[in-house]
Design a protein around this motif. Structure first.
Motif, PDB file in Angstrom:
ATOM      1  N   THR A 162       0.837  -1.212   0.000  1.00  0.00           N
ATOM      2  CA  THR A 162       0.000   0.000   0.000  1.00  0.00           C
ATOM      3  C   THR A 162       0.860   1.246   0.000  1.00  0.00           C
ATOM      4  O   THR A 162       0.577   2.218  -0.715  1.00  0.00           O
ATOM      5  CB  THR A 162      -0.917  -0.007   1.227  1.00  0.00           C
ATOM      6  OG1 THR A 162      -1.703  -1.195   1.213  1.00  0.00           O
ATOM      7  CG2 THR A 162      -1.828   1.218   1.215  1.00  0.00           C
ATOM      8  N   ALA A 163       1.936   1.225   0.833  1.00  0.00           N
ATOM      9  CA  ALA A 163       2.821   2.389   0.894  1.00  0.00           C
ATOM     10  C   ALA A 163       3.484   2.623  -0.452  1.00  0.00           C
ATOM     11  O   ALA A 163       3.623   3.761  -0.915  1.00  0.00           O
ATOM     12  CB  ALA A 163       3.876   2.188   1.974  1.00  0.00           C
ATOM     13  N   CYS A 164       3.910   1.529  -1.101  1.00  0.00           N
ATOM     14  CA  CYS A 164       4.540   1.668  -2.418  1.00  0.00           C
ATOM     15  C   CYS A 164       3.566   2.250  -3.426  1.00  0.00           C
ATOM     16  O   CYS A 164       3.900   3.148  -4.206  1.00  0.00           O
ATOM     17  CB  CYS A 164       5.049   0.313  -2.913  1.00  0.00           C
ATOM     18  SG  CYS A 164       6.413  -0.368  -1.926  1.00  0.00           S
ATOM     19  N   LEU A 165       2.341   1.751  -3.410  1.00  0.00           N
ATOM     20  CA  LEU A 165       1.338   2.250  -4.358  1.00  0.00           C
ATOM     21  C   LEU A 165       1.029   3.716  -4.094  1.00  0.00           C
ATOM     22  O   LEU A 165       0.938   4.526  -5.026  1.00  0.00           O
ATOM     23  CB  LEU A 165       0.063   1.403  -4.242  1.00  0.00           C
ATOM     24  CG  LEU A 165      -1.101   1.839  -5.147  1.00  0.00           C
ATOM     25  CD1 LEU A 165      -0.675   1.757  -6.616  1.00  0.00           C
ATOM     26  CD2 LEU A 165      -2.324   0.968  -4.887  1.00  0.00           C
ATOM     27  N   LEU A 166       0.870   4.058  -2.817  1.00  0.00           N
ATOM     28  CA  LEU A 166       0.568   5.445  -2.460  1.00  0.00           C
ATOM     29  C   LEU A 166       1.705   6.370  -2.889  1.00  0.00           C
ATOM     30  O   LEU A 166       1.473   7.439  -3.458  1.00  0.00           O
ATOM     31  CB  LEU A 166       0.337   5.564  -0.953  1.00  0.00           C
ATOM     32  CG  LEU A 166       0.071   6.983  -0.427  1.00  0.00           C
ATOM     33  CD1 LEU A 166      -1.177   7.556  -1.082  1.00  0.00           C
ATOM     34  CD2 LEU A 166      -0.086   6.958   1.091  1.00  0.00           C
ATOM     35  N   ALA A 167       2.931   5.925  -2.609  1.00  0.00           N
ATOM     36  CA  ALA A 167       4.080   6.751  -2.990  1.00  0.00           C
ATOM     37  C   ALA A 167       4.143   6.922  -4.495  1.00  0.00           C
ATOM     38  O   ALA A 167       4.445   8.001  -5.006  1.00  0.00           O
ATOM     39  CB  ALA A 167       5.363   6.111  -2.479  1.00  0.00           C
ATOM     40  N   ALA A 168       3.859   5.840  -5.215  1.00  0.00           N
ATOM     41  CA  ALA A 168       3.889   5.925  -6.683  1.00  0.00           C
ATOM     42  C   ALA A 168       2.847   6.897  -7.195  1.00  0.00           C
ATOM     43  O   ALA A 168       3.101   7.698  -8.101  1.00  0.00           O
ATOM     44  CB  ALA A 168       3.672   4.539  -7.288  1.00  0.00           C
ATOM     45  N   VAL A 169       1.642   6.842  -6.598  1.00  0.00           N
ATOM     46  CA  VAL A 169       0.583   7.764  -7.017  1.00  0.00           C
ATOM     47  C   VAL A 169       0.978   9.203  -6.741  1.00  0.00           C
ATOM     48  O   VAL A 169       0.778  10.099  -7.566  1.00  0.00           O
ATOM     49  CB  VAL A 169      -0.742   7.411  -6.304  1.00  0.00           C
ATOM     50  CG1 VAL A 169      -1.780   8.490  -6.553  1.00  0.00           C
ATOM     51  CG2 VAL A 169      -1.256   6.063  -6.782  1.00  0.00           C
ATOM     52  N   VAL A 170       1.546   9.434  -5.535  1.00  0.00           N
ATOM     53  CA  VAL A 170       1.970  10.791  -5.179  1.00  0.00           C
ATOM     54  C   VAL A 170       3.034  11.300  -6.145  1.00  0.00           C
ATOM     55  O   VAL A 170       2.981  12.426  -6.639  1.00  0.00           O
ATOM     56  CB  VAL A 170       2.488  10.819  -3.730  1.00  0.00           C
ATOM     57  CG1 VAL A 170       3.132  12.164  -3.427  1.00  0.00           C
ATOM     58  CG2 VAL A 170       1.345  10.551  -2.760  1.00  0.00           C
ATOM     59  N   ILE A 171       4.028  10.445  -6.414  1.00  0.00           N
ATOM     60  CA  ILE A 171       5.115  10.861  -7.315  1.00  0.00           C
ATOM     61  C   ILE A 171       4.583  11.142  -8.712  1.00  0.00           C
ATOM     62  O   ILE A 171       4.910  12.153  -9.332  1.00  0.00           O
ATOM     63  CB  ILE A 171       6.206   9.775  -7.355  1.00  0.00           C
ATOM     64  CG1 ILE A 171       6.900   9.699  -5.985  1.00  0.00           C
ATOM     65  CG2 ILE A 171       7.225  10.080  -8.442  1.00  0.00           C
ATOM     66  CD1 ILE A 171       7.890   8.569  -5.873  1.00  0.00           C
ATOM     67  N   ILE A 172       3.715  10.253  -9.206  1.00  0.00           N
ATOM     68  CA  ILE A 172       3.153  10.457 -10.540  1.00  0.00           C
ATOM     69  C   ILE A 172       2.333  11.731 -10.579  1.00  0.00           C
ATOM     70  O   ILE A 172       2.382  12.511 -11.532  1.00  0.00           O
ATOM     71  CB  ILE A 172       2.306   9.244 -10.955  1.00  0.00           C
ATOM     72  CG1 ILE A 172       3.205   8.019 -11.144  1.00  0.00           C
ATOM     73  CG2 ILE A 172       1.526   9.547 -12.224  1.00  0.00           C
ATOM     74  CD1 ILE A 172       2.426   6.745 -11.404  1.00  0.00           C
ATOM     75  N   GLY A 173       1.553  11.967  -9.494  1.00  0.00           N
ATOM     76  CA  GLY A 173       0.739  13.187  -9.447  1.00  0.00           C
ATOM     77  C   GLY A 173       1.585  14.434  -9.440  1.00  0.00           C
ATOM     78  O   GLY A 173       1.312  15.401 -10.153  1.00  0.00           O
ATOM     79  N   VAL A 174       2.648  14.418  -8.608  1.00  0.00           N
ATOM     80  CA  VAL A 174       3.519  15.596  -8.531  1.00  0.00           C
ATOM     81  C   VAL A 174       4.221  15.849  -9.854  1.00  0.00           C
ATOM     82  O   VAL A 174       4.245  16.949 -10.385  1.00  0.00           O
ATOM     83  CB  VAL A 174       4.541  15.427  -7.387  1.00  0.00           C
ATOM     84  CG1 VAL A 174       5.576  16.545  -7.437  1.00  0.00           C
ATOM     85  CG2 VAL A 174       3.833  15.441  -6.042  1.00  0.00           C
ATOM     86  N   VAL A 175       4.813  14.772 -10.396  1.00  0.00           N
ATOM     87  CA  VAL A 175       5.540  14.917 -11.661  1.00  0.00           C
ATOM     88  C   VAL A 175       4.585  15.300 -12.792  1.00  0.00           C
ATOM     89  O   VAL A 175       4.865  16.201 -13.591  1.00  0.00           O
ATOM     90  CB  VAL A 175       6.292  13.615 -11.989  1.00  0.00           C
ATOM     91  CG1 VAL A 175       6.921  13.707 -13.375  1.00  0.00           C
ATOM     92  CG2 VAL A 175       7.366  13.357 -10.937  1.00  0.00           C
TER      93      VAL A 175
END
Length: 560
Positions: free
Chosen positions: A204-217
């Motif tokens: 879950t943490a990996c998925l959340l981090a990926a979503v955050v990074i994709i959103g920011v980028v």
């Protein structure tokens, strides 16, 4: 023995000692005497040797003997050490003889070797010598060799150090399985749990981090692209003259090109404000756009919008000129609003009292039009809701506000006039006869001088041709004076004395100001010989000469 293993001296042995840092060390100054801790330290001869004797002749309840040259301070006998006075060499440095020596306890009943090299511990189970153990501090070094050894940097696994993806850990633990075990003091260096099992990354943490990074980028990339496009790319623009759908766009006073562009974009006229600004800057007349209401098509190109707006005739406005008569104003309103001819005139005559006239206006029954002089000259913006009534009310309000601002009610008495309406009447005569502000001031002086009771030249008659033309609804300069003097009409100043019942037009700001501030030059007559420049005179003889010249010019002009 202290933690650092030496007695009271001027310099501790180890850099971590708070008293570390003596000065003036020389190479030959080192520990003198025997090595008390059994290390293989190099022995240096003492400057002065004393015969080895048993250090203590322990007798029951008797103090310990002291060396004459080395007085000892006996401190707390049960601690097992006695400090010695530090001894200094000729250069003033501690020779190392003032050491903390454990008090050697000898058995009074067993012969002791006075020269035994092995010290006898004071108490059974005494603490080990820290300088002979694995964790011992190193022996003192000369000042030139002393330096703090940098702490070794622990190599950290790049994949696991304080990783955001390490699951379950709150202390920056490592997420791999090859930790080095516990550190001293209870802290754990590796990320292993206490049970020895490696921590698992949280999906879950990996998925959340990926979503955050994709959103920011992604968001940053979008806004970055938008900024670069707006800053360096071509502005979004429509093509052509627009659609058949019309919309009224009002540009306020003081609006710049950027604000105009935003107003047009919000109305759907242009695709972007920047397209309009670029087109306006490219057009030589782009900065001459006037405020007002523009009927415009939707989806116009920036260049097409600018081309329309730089043409004043395209404005959805009606402009009332200074000195215009009400009859001309009514015609302009009907034409602009698409009303049948006479519509506005009929409304004015029918509803004059309901359009906002001041109390001192419209009371004379001889008035041809009560609204004459109250349709203030200005530009009026039109909209789809504009009506003849709304325009007439706005014009009357503007005139009333202007008259109040000028204080004509008070000025009327100062000028020798009967009421404020006469002030407006004089201003209308001045505006009709003069051509500029200088003419207006001299013209008002002529009016006031002819109204005087002492005027025996014109016998208090104004004799302005403009009043005769007002009656006739014309603007001719060539008419028969004989006919004018014979026409009995309250507005005909060639026939009646004094002012007409009311204004003969709508005076502007210059004419009003000149009426309130006449020239005071004593002028009585005026004539425009060439039809352009007005000449003023004080005597009738001068005036007659100019009139003769004017008539001759008119005769030549008409071919007579």
């Amino acid at each position: 023995m202290t933690e650092y293993g030496r007695g009271r001296g001027s310099e501790p042995w180890h850099p971590e000692d708070p008293l570390y840092g003596d000065q003036g060390w020389t190479g030959h100054q080192t520990q003198q005497g025997q090595a008390p801790y059994g290390g293989d330290q190099q022995q240096y001869p003492q400057e002065q040797q004393y015969p080895q004797e048993p250090q203590y002749q322990q007798q029951p309840q008797q103090p310990q003997p002291q060396y004459p040259q080395h007085p000892q301070y006996v401190e707390q006998q049960h601690q097992g050490y006695a400090p010695q006075q530090p001894v200094y060499d000729s250069q003033g440095w501690d020779t190392g003889q003032g050491q903390y020596m454990g008090a050697v306890q000898t058995d009074p009943y067993v012969a002791a070797d006075a020269y035994a090299s092995q010290p006898i511990p004071v108490y059974p189970g005494d603490a080990p010598d820290l300088y002979t153990t694995e964790d011992a501090y190193p022996p003192p070094q000369p000042p030139g060799r002393r330096h703090l050894e940098p702490e070794p940097v622990e190599e950290v696994d790049e994949e696991s150090e304080d990783s955001f993806f390490a699951g379950g850990g709150g202390g920056g633990g490592r997420g791999d399985d090859d930790g080095d075990g516990d550190e001293p003091g209870g802290g754990r260096r590796s990320g292993r749990s206490k049970g020895g099992k490696p921590k698992k990354r949280s999906g879950t943490a990996c998925l959340l981090a990926a979503v955050v990074i994709i959103g920011v980028v992604g968001g940053g990339g979008y806004y970055g692209y938008s900024y670069l496009k707006a800053r360096f790319g071509a502005a979004e623009d429509f093509a052509g003259e627009g659609t058949d759908e019309m919309v009224d766009v009002e540009i306020p006073k003081g609006a710049g090109l950027g604000q105009m562009g935003r107003i047009l974009k919000d109305a759907g006229v242009v695709a972007s404000a920047q397209a309009f600004v670029d087109a306006a800057n490219a057009n030589p007349k782009g900065k001459s756009i006037q405020p007002g209401v523009y009927p415009m098509k939707k989806k116009m190109s920036g260049a097409a919008a600018v081309a329309l707006m730089i043409d004043p005739s395209k404005l959805n406005v009606i402009t009332i000129g200074e000195g215009w008569r009400n009859a001309k104003v009514y015609e302009a309103i009907d034409k602009k609003l698409g009303k049948p001819e006479g519509t506005t005139r009929d409304i004015a005559q029918r509803d004059a009292k309901n359009l906002g006239l001041p109390a001192w206006a419209g009371n004379n029954p001889k008035l041809i039009d009560p609204l004459e002089g109250f349709l203030y000259p200005a530009r009026y913006d039109l909209s789809k809701d504009s009506t003849p009534e709304s325009l007439l009310k706005q014009m009357v309000k503007n005139a009333t506000d202007k008259y109040t601002e000028l204080g004509i009610e008070t000025k009327a008495k100062e000028l020798g006039l009967e009421n404020p309406l006469q002030v407006v009447t004089v201003a209308s005569l001045v505006n009709a006869e003069g051509k500029n502000h200088e003419d207006f001031r001299k013209m008002s002086e002529v009016v006031y001088n002819r109204l005087k009771k002492t005027n025996d030249v014109t016998n208090q008659k104004i004799e302005f041709d403009s009043t005769y033309n007002y009656i006739k609804g014309k603007s001719d300069i060539n008419f028969s004076i004989k006919e004018a003097r014979a026409l009995d009409h309250p507005y005909n100043t060639h026939y009646v004395k004094g002012l007409p019942p009311g204004p003969i037009g709508n005076p502007g700001a210059d004419a009003l100001s000149a009426t309130l501030n006449p020239d005071h030059g004593g002028w009585m007559f005026f004539v425009s010989v060439d039809g352009d420049k007005t000449t003023f005179t004080k005597t009738y003889e001068e005036h007659q000469t100019l009139v003769a010249e004017f008539l001759e010019r008119q005769k030549q002009k008409n071919g007579g």
